[in-house]
Design a protein around this motif. Structure first.
Motif, short mmCIF file in Angstrom:
data_model
loop_
_atom_site.label_atom_id
_atom_site.label_comp_id
_atom_site.label_asym_id
_atom_site.label_seq_id
_atom_site.Cartn_x
_atom_site.Cartn_y
_atom_site.Cartn_z
N ASN A 26 0.81 -1.22 0.00
CA ASN A 26 0.00 0.00 0.00
C ASN A 26 0.84 1.28 0.00
OD1 ASN A 26 -2.72 -0.94 -0.04
ND2 ASN A 26 -2.43 -1.66 2.04
N LEU A 27 2.13 1.14 0.25
CA LEU A 27 2.99 2.33 0.25
C LEU A 27 3.33 2.74 -1.18
CD1 LEU A 27 5.28 1.38 3.24
CD2 LEU A 27 3.60 3.23 3.18
N PRO A 28 3.54 4.04 -1.42
CA PRO A 28 3.88 4.50 -2.77
C PRO A 28 5.15 3.85 -3.30
CG PRO A 28 3.41 6.36 -1.32
CD PRO A 28 3.47 5.14 -0.46
N ASP A 29 5.27 3.79 -4.62
CA ASP A 29 6.43 3.17 -5.25
C ASP A 29 7.74 3.86 -4.90
OD1 ASP A 29 4.85 1.25 -6.44
OD2 ASP A 29 4.64 2.36 -8.31
N ASP A 30 7.70 5.16 -4.58
CA ASP A 30 8.94 5.86 -4.27
C ASP A 30 9.34 5.73 -2.80
OD1 ASP A 30 6.91 7.47 -3.35
OD2 ASP A 30 7.62 9.31 -4.31
N VAL A 31 8.63 4.88 -2.05
CA VAL A 31 9.01 4.55 -0.67
C VAL A 31 9.61 3.16 -0.70
CG1 VAL A 31 8.20 4.16 1.68
CG2 VAL A 31 7.21 6.01 0.32
N LEU A 32 10.90 3.06 -0.38
CA LEU A 32 11.59 1.77 -0.35
C LEU A 32 11.27 1.08 0.97
CD1 LEU A 32 13.67 -0.23 -1.54
CD2 LEU A 32 15.43 1.09 -0.37
N VAL A 33 10.79 -0.15 0.90
CA VAL A 33 10.38 -0.88 2.09
C VAL A 33 11.29 -2.07 2.31
CG1 VAL A 33 8.50 -2.20 3.15
CG2 VAL A 33 7.99 -0.18 1.79
N SER A 34 11.71 -2.24 3.55
CA SER A 34 12.51 -3.40 3.94
C SER A 34 11.79 -4.10 5.10
CB SER A 34 13.91 -2.95 4.37
OG SER A 34 14.66 -4.04 4.82
N LEU A 35 11.52 -5.38 4.93
CA LEU A 35 10.84 -6.17 5.96
C LEU A 35 11.77 -7.24 6.51
CD1 LEU A 35 7.50 -6.81 4.05
CD2 LEU A 35 7.80 -5.28 5.99
N PHE A 36 11.76 -7.39 7.83
CA PHE A 36 12.50 -8.47 8.47
C PHE A 36 11.74 -8.87 9.72
CE2 PHE A 36 15.58 -10.18 11.49
CZ PHE A 36 16.07 -11.23 10.74
N ALA A 37 11.31 -10.12 9.77
CA ALA A 37 10.52 -10.64 10.91
C ALA A 37 9.35 -9.70 11.15
CB ALA A 37 11.41 -10.82 12.12
N ASP A 38 9.28 -9.08 12.35
CA ASP A 38 8.16 -8.18 12.64
C ASP A 38 8.57 -6.71 12.56
OD1 ASP A 38 9.71 -8.09 14.89
OD2 ASP A 38 8.06 -8.31 16.30
N LEU A 40 9.57 -3.31 10.09
CA LEU A 40 9.43 -2.69 8.79
C LEU A 40 10.23 -1.40 8.81
CD1 LEU A 40 6.48 -2.24 6.49
CD2 LEU A 40 7.51 -0.17 7.39
N ALA A 41 11.03 -1.19 7.79
CA ALA A 41 11.75 0.07 7.62
C ALA A 41 11.31 0.66 6.29
CB ALA A 41 13.26 -0.15 7.63
N ALA A 42 10.98 1.93 6.29
CA ALA A 42 10.57 2.62 5.07
C ALA A 42 11.56 3.76 4.83
CB ALA A 42 9.15 3.13 5.20
N LEU A 43 12.09 3.81 3.62
CA LEU A 43 13.10 4.82 3.29
C LEU A 43 12.63 5.66 2.11
CD1 LEU A 43 16.04 2.28 3.30
CD2 LEU A 43 15.43 3.80 5.16
N VAL A 44 12.91 6.95 2.18
CA VAL A 44 12.60 7.86 1.07
C VAL A 44 13.83 8.70 0.78
CG1 VAL A 44 10.14 7.97 1.56
CG2 VAL A 44 11.66 9.64 2.59
N GLN A 45 13.92 9.16 -0.45
CA GLN A 45 15.02 10.07 -0.79
C GLN A 45 14.60 10.97 -1.94
OE1 GLN A 45 18.43 7.78 -1.95
NE2 GLN A 45 17.68 7.38 -3.99
N ASP A 46 15.20 12.13 -1.97
CA ASP A 46 14.98 13.08 -3.04
C ASP A 46 16.11 14.09 -2.95
OD1 ASP A 46 12.37 13.83 -4.89
OD2 ASP A 46 13.71 15.51 -4.53
N GLU A 47 16.38 14.78 -4.01
CA GLU A 47 17.42 15.80 -3.99
C GLU A 47 17.02 16.99 -3.12
OE1 GLU A 47 18.73 16.81 -7.91
OE2 GLU A 47 19.23 14.74 -8.39
N GLU A 48 15.72 17.19 -2.96
CA GLU A 48 15.22 18.29 -2.13
C GLU A 48 14.66 17.75 -0.83
OE1 GLU A 48 12.61 21.02 -4.18
OE2 GLU A 48 13.53 20.49 -6.09
N MET A 49 15.12 18.32 0.29
CA MET A 49 14.71 17.87 1.62
C MET A 49 13.19 17.97 1.79
SD MET A 49 15.45 16.59 4.51
CE MET A 49 17.12 16.84 5.02
N ALA A 50 12.58 19.03 1.29
CA ALA A 50 11.14 19.21 1.45
C ALA A 50 10.36 18.09 0.76
CB ALA A 50 10.71 20.57 0.89
N LYS A 51 10.84 17.64 -0.40
CA LYS A 51 10.17 16.54 -1.10
C LYS A 51 10.35 15.23 -0.33
CE LYS A 51 10.27 18.43 -5.77
NZ LYS A 51 10.77 18.26 -7.14
#
Length: 79
Positions: A26-38, A40-51
């Motif tokens: 359900n998370l947007p495609d530009d949110v990188l998701v890493s799952l391990f056991a119970d 969840l880590a969600a990572l985002v990046q962009d050249e602009e901090m506000a984005k």
């Protein structure tokens, strides 16, 4: 135990993985998701901090909505 399954049981782990995978999809495609056991880590990046902040907020809003829908709780010590 009032509800749920015993912690550590094979069935509990399998059912949890089914639920958490639903959240990841359900998370947007530009949110990188890493799952391990119970966890969840969600990572985002962009050249602009506000984005990046906007993407992170969108992801957190989706997680908050999902947690409410499936009646899970998040451990505040691990956020």
């Amino acid at each position: 135990m009032h509800e749920g399954l015993p912690q550590g049981s094979l069935l509990a782990s399998s059912l949890f993985l089914l639920h958490i995978n639903d959240l990841a999809s359900n998370l947007p495609d530009d949110v990188l998701v890493s799952l391990f056991a119970d966890d969840l880590a969600a990572l985002v990046q962009d050249e602009e901090m506000a984005k990046s902040e906007a993407k992170a907020k969108e992801g957190l809003d989706i997680v908050a909505s999902w947690v409410t829908t499936v009646t899970f709780s998040i451990s505040p010590n691990e956020v």
